[in-house]
Design a protein around this motif. Structure first.
Motif, PDB file in Angstrom:
ATOM      1  N   ALA A   1       2.446   3.362  -6.717  1.00 28.81           N
ATOM      2  CA  ALA A   1       2.174   4.751  -6.327  1.00 28.81           C
ATOM      3  C   ALA A   1       1.382   4.811  -5.026  1.00 28.81           C
ATOM      4  CB  ALA A   1       1.405   5.461  -7.444  1.00 28.81           C
ATOM      5  N   LEU A   2       0.415   3.887  -4.862  1.00 28.07           N
ATOM      6  CA  LEU A   2      -0.372   3.850  -3.634  1.00 28.07           C
ATOM      7  C   LEU A   2       0.504   3.521  -2.430  1.00 28.07           C
ATOM      8  CD1 LEU A   2      -3.108   3.947  -2.216  1.00 28.07           C
ATOM      9  CD2 LEU A   2      -3.428   1.547  -2.799  1.00 28.07           C
ATOM     10  N   ALA A   3       1.438   2.576  -2.592  1.00 25.72           N
ATOM     11  CA  ALA A   3       2.345   2.240  -1.492  1.00 25.72           C
ATOM     12  C   ALA A   3       3.215   3.436  -1.118  1.00 25.72           C
ATOM     13  CB  ALA A   3       3.213   1.048  -1.886  1.00 25.72           C
ATOM     14  N   THR A   4       3.690   4.167  -2.149  1.00 26.75           N
ATOM     15  CA  THR A   4       4.502   5.353  -1.881  1.00 26.75           C
ATOM     16  C   THR A   4       3.700   6.412  -1.127  1.00 26.75           C
ATOM     17  OG1 THR A   4       5.800   4.937  -3.883  1.00 26.75           O
ATOM     18  CG2 THR A   4       5.889   7.156  -2.949  1.00 26.75           C
ATOM     19  N   VAL A   5       2.466   6.642  -1.580  1.00 30.41           N
ATOM     20  CA  VAL A   5       1.610   7.626  -0.911  1.00 30.41           C
ATOM     21  C   VAL A   5       1.308   7.183   0.519  1.00 30.41           C
ATOM     22  CG1 VAL A   5      -0.681   8.672  -0.945  1.00 30.41           C
ATOM     23  CG2 VAL A   5       0.619   8.488  -3.051  1.00 30.41           C
ATOM     24  N   GLN A   6       1.088   5.891   0.732  1.00 32.59           N
ATOM     25  CA  GLN A   6       0.831   5.396   2.084  1.00 32.59           C
ATOM     26  C   GLN A   6       2.045   5.603   2.981  1.00 32.59           C
ATOM     27  OE1 GLN A   6      -0.359   1.342   1.436  1.00 32.59           O
ATOM     28  NE2 GLN A   6      -2.509   1.857   1.100  1.00 32.59           N
ATOM     29  N   ARG A   7       3.257   5.344   2.450  1.00 32.36           N
ATOM     30  CA  ARG A   7       4.465   5.589   3.252  1.00 32.36           C
ATOM     31  C   ARG A   7       4.605   7.076   3.581  1.00 32.36           C
ATOM     32  NH1 ARG A   7       6.697   1.828  -0.381  1.00 32.36           N
ATOM     33  NH2 ARG A   7       7.588   3.534  -1.623  1.00 32.36           N
ATOM     34  N   GLN A   8       4.351   7.917   2.566  1.00 34.13           N
ATOM     35  CA  GLN A   8       4.437   9.356   2.822  1.00 34.13           C
ATOM     36  C   GLN A   8       3.404   9.795   3.856  1.00 34.13           C
ATOM     37  OE1 GLN A   8       4.001  11.100  -1.060  1.00 34.13           O
ATOM     38  NE2 GLN A   8       6.090  10.597  -1.711  1.00 34.13           N
TER      39      GLN A   8
ATOM     40  N   ALA B   1       4.178  11.464   7.366  1.00 33.39           N
ATOM     41  CA  ALA B   1       3.555  12.731   7.753  1.00 33.39           C
ATOM     42  C   ALA B   1       2.789  12.590   9.065  1.00 33.39           C
ATOM     43  CB  ALA B   1       2.618  13.204   6.636  1.00 33.39           C
ATOM     44  N   GLN B   2       2.118  11.453   9.260  1.00 32.39           N
ATOM     45  CA  GLN B   2       1.389  11.229  10.502  1.00 32.39           C
ATOM     46  C   GLN B   2       2.331  11.143  11.692  1.00 32.39           C
ATOM     47  OE1 GLN B   2      -1.893  11.258  10.892  1.00 32.39           O
ATOM     48  NE2 GLN B   2      -1.621  11.046  13.097  1.00 32.39           N
ATOM     49  N   ARG B   3       3.473  10.443  11.493  1.00 32.28           N
ATOM     50  CA  ARG B   3       4.464  10.385  12.579  1.00 32.28           C
ATOM     51  C   ARG B   3       5.018  11.767  12.878  1.00 32.28           C
ATOM     52  NH1 ARG B   3       5.798   5.471   9.962  1.00 32.28           N
ATOM     53  NH2 ARG B   3       7.387   6.506   8.699  1.00 32.28           N
ATOM     54  N   GLY B   4       5.298  12.555  11.806  1.00 25.43           N
ATOM     55  CA  GLY B   4       5.784  13.915  12.034  1.00 25.43           C
ATOM     56  C   GLY B   4       4.759  14.768  12.758  1.00 25.43           C
ATOM     57  N   LEU B   5       3.481  14.607  12.357  1.00 25.13           N
ATOM     58  CA  LEU B   5       2.425  15.373  13.023  1.00 25.13           C
ATOM     59  C   LEU B   5       2.292  14.967  14.482  1.00 25.13           C
ATOM     60  CD1 LEU B   5       0.108  17.393  12.818  1.00 25.13           C
ATOM     61  CD2 LEU B   5      -1.377  15.507  12.079  1.00 25.13           C
TER      62      LEU B   5
END
Length: 217
Positions: free
Chosen positions: A133-140, A144-148
């Motif tokens: 779950a932590l890896a998934t949240v880190q990817r998300q 999100a950071q790249r999108g921002l």
């Protein structure tokens, strides 16, 4: 750790202990009676005052004393044997009890180890799930950071384009104002030229009229 259903083994039963005590008491009573009888025989012979009865009484006292001593010794030996047997039985009973408790303790330990193994496996599975779950949240978060970042860059580009458009609009407005002023100047010059043209035309018509009058005259 013993379970509630296990009862300690009694090394020596109360019935056998009471039976041995009664036998011991009977033997000792017989030995005591023999000694008492020897004393009575010697005392009787001594009261009679004769040598032969006294000798016979002494011999009988020796025999009775020997018998009492033999009974007492046999009782002592039997007591020691009984005590040794009791200690051996007690030791065996304690050994069986220790083996039973050791087996129960081993079973309890095995159950505890199995339970701890299950709990450790569950904790490890939970840890793996949390890591996933932590890896998934880190990817998300990275997405999100790249999108921002892209949105900020596009906003900067749009802001730059807006500034360029504003500058172009200002320049266009300035050119339009200049053109309006120039148009007004040209219209004024045109009015002047028209006035001059009208004056020239009027002068030409007047000159032409005077020339016609001269020809007729």
């Amino acid at each position: 750790m013993s379970s509630p259903g296990v009862t300690p083994v009694t090394p020596v039963t109360d019935a056998s202990e009471r039976s041995r005590r009664r036998q011991r008491s009977a033997r000792l009573s017989v030995a005591t009676a023999l000694l008492g009888l020897a004393v009575l025989v010697v005392a009787g012979a001594a009261a009679a005052g004769a040598v032969l009865p006294l000798v016979l009484a002494g011999a009988a006292a020796v025999v009775l004393g020997a018998a009492a001593t033999r009974i007492t010794y046999a009782e002592l030996v039997q007591s020691r044997r009984d005590a040794n047997r009791d200690r051996a039985e007690q030791a065996q009973a304690y050994r069986r009890l220790a083996e039973t408790r050791s087996s129960e303790h081993a079973d309890d330990l095995d159950r505890a180890v199995a339970r701890l193994s299950v709990e450790i496996a569950e904790r490890e599975q939970s840890l793996r799930d949390l890591e996933g779950a932590l890896a998934t949240v880190q990817r998300q978060a990275a997405d999100a950071q790249r999108g921002l970042t892209a949105a900020n860059r596009r906003a900067d580009e749009l802001e730059a384009e807006g500034r360029i458009l504003v500058a172009s609009l200002d320049a266009a407005e300035e050119r339009a104002s200049t053109a309006i002023v120039r148009l007004a100047e040209l219209e004024q010059e045109l009015d002047v030229l028209r006035a001059e043209l009208d004056t020239v035309t009027a002068a030409w018509h007047a000159a032409e009229a005077r020339l016609g009058q001269r020809k007729h005259a």
